[in-house]
Enzyme design. Structure first.
Site, PDB file in Angstrom:
ATOM      1  N   ASP B   7      40.705 -18.792 114.643  1.00  0.00           N
ATOM      2  CA  ASP B   7      40.519 -19.732 113.051  1.00  0.00           C
ATOM      3  C   ASP B   7      41.757 -18.745 112.508  1.00  0.00           C
ATOM      4  O   ASP B   7      41.542 -18.509 111.798  1.00  0.00           O
ATOM      5  CB  ASP B   7      39.042 -18.993 112.922  1.00  0.00           C
ATOM      6  CG  ASP B   7      38.876 -19.443 111.859  1.00  0.00           C
ATOM      7  OD1 ASP B   7      39.026 -20.593 110.973  1.00  0.00           O
ATOM      8  OD2 ASP B   7      37.719 -18.902 110.802  1.00  0.00           O
ATOM      9  N   GLU B  68      41.942 -24.113 114.721  1.00  0.00           N
ATOM     10  CA  GLU B  68      41.221 -25.353 112.737  1.00  0.00           C
ATOM     11  C   GLU B  68      42.717 -25.858 112.383  1.00  0.00           C
ATOM     12  O   GLU B  68      43.714 -25.599 112.751  1.00  0.00           O
ATOM     13  CB  GLU B  68      40.531 -24.117 112.308  1.00  0.00           C
ATOM     14  CG  GLU B  68      39.575 -24.627 111.741  1.00  0.00           C
ATOM     15  CD  GLU B  68      38.665 -24.489 110.207  1.00  0.00           C
ATOM     16  OE1 GLU B  68      37.918 -23.405 110.494  1.00  0.00           O
ATOM     17  OE2 GLU B  68      39.262 -24.478 109.253  1.00  0.00           O
ATOM     18  N   ASP B 141      34.882 -15.199 109.855  1.00  0.00           N
ATOM     19  CA  ASP B 141      35.550 -16.238 111.039  1.00  0.00           C
ATOM     20  C   ASP B 141      35.331 -15.812 112.674  1.00  0.00           C
ATOM     21  O   ASP B 141      36.246 -16.748 113.063  1.00  0.00           O
ATOM     22  CB  ASP B 141      37.229 -15.181 110.152  1.00  0.00           C
ATOM     23  CG  ASP B 141      36.812 -14.707 108.713  1.00  0.00           C
ATOM     24  OD1 ASP B 141      38.038 -16.228 108.054  1.00  0.00           O
ATOM     25  OD2 ASP B 141      36.771 -14.207 108.203  1.00  0.00           O
TER      26      ASP B 141
END
EC number: 3.1.21.10
Lengths: 188, 188
Positions: B7, B68, B141
């Site tokens: 992420d 992501e 996260d």
């Protein structure tokens, strides 16, 4: 002083090397564009850009690197790729211990043309005049990379010495942060 | 199959490794957050993130990497750093020949919770349930990185084989482009 200017982009990443000092004539060492095709996966395109930047750093051994500062308000369709390419440029320079500075498009325009809102044609013409070239570097991304390098040399001096001192003071802290992240939470 | 989910972020970059296959129980191998301080120059922060990702790839030897997908419409103040970190993640994977896939936040939310608009709490709770953890990985996260890895395994199979075939077909073209850029315009 030899500076590599990088105008980051995923389709065309401008790279230009300029040599000289404040108050003396500048010389264009080389300029080009690293190109990647939109038909290729982004990860592969970014690897190509990273390899291209590494090649320029190794071939021309600049004393500093100047990268265009990217803003989120730029053209939305390309800004992500531009930001990714700029990140690679910053890492490539910092990993080699080179001072790296970000200059905004208007700082670059103001430095080379005296007008922060100059258009691409004016920037190209001024770059050609400053470096005594028969014509502006082409495409515009190449001219922008050269303009970044010129800007960096002309804005240099006191400013970059201050930045280097700040960077040196802060990188020890960054080292601490990295070690802390690696050691954290029972990784081993 | 072992997947590293990333992420991307400049202040907190989530990294999580999950092992398993479609239709079988998944197992959390490790999860953490690579942190950098806002007081450090961006170039130094990005070097820390690149080094952290490299360390995870070397320690856990994943079969694939899931990152992501960042959108320009995200929060403007952080999107540039996020895009730069995502570029580093893509390059780190592609340079090692690992398949790398991008998943959007809503794809991840839909995969782990059945709802593309799930909030962070729901995603964390579902991650904990899927991996039989006593509590959601923290901070968010970290949970998001794990959710990306889960998504990648569950969306895997036919999709990733197609992507690998496309990547293989296209990377020869990318190689040509790089050689062309390096040779161009009398560099030597």
């Amino acid at each position: 002083m030899r500076v590599l200017g990088i105008d980051p982009g995923l389709t065309r990443c401008g790279v230009g090397v300029v040599e000289g000092d404040v108050g003396r004539p500048l010389r264009l060492v080389d300029v080009n564009v690293i190109r990647t095709s939109a038909g290729v996966p982004v990860a592969t395109r970014l690897v190509t850009i990273e390899a291209g930047i590494a090649e320029w750093l190794e071939e021309y051994r600049p004393d500093a690197v100047a990268v265009e500062r990217v803003f989120a308000r730029s053209d939305v369709s390309t800004v992500m790729g531009t930001a990714q390419a700029s990140g690679l440029a910053l890492v490539a320079a910092a990993k080699r211990g080179l001072p790296v500075a970000l200059h905004t498009p208007s700082e670059v325009k103001a430095a080379v043309s005296g007008n922060g809102r100059a258009d691409k044609t004016q920037v190209g013409l001024m770059v050609a005049r400053i470096l005594r070239l028969p014509a502006p570097p082409s495409p515009a991304d190449a001219a922008d990379a050269v303009a970044l390098a010129i800007t960096h040399i002309w804005r240099g001096g006191a400013q970059s010495r201050l930045a280097a001192a700040a960077e040196a003071a802060q990188s020890s802290r960054a080292g601490d942060a990295r070690v802390a992240a690696a050691r954290k939470a029972g990784r081993r």
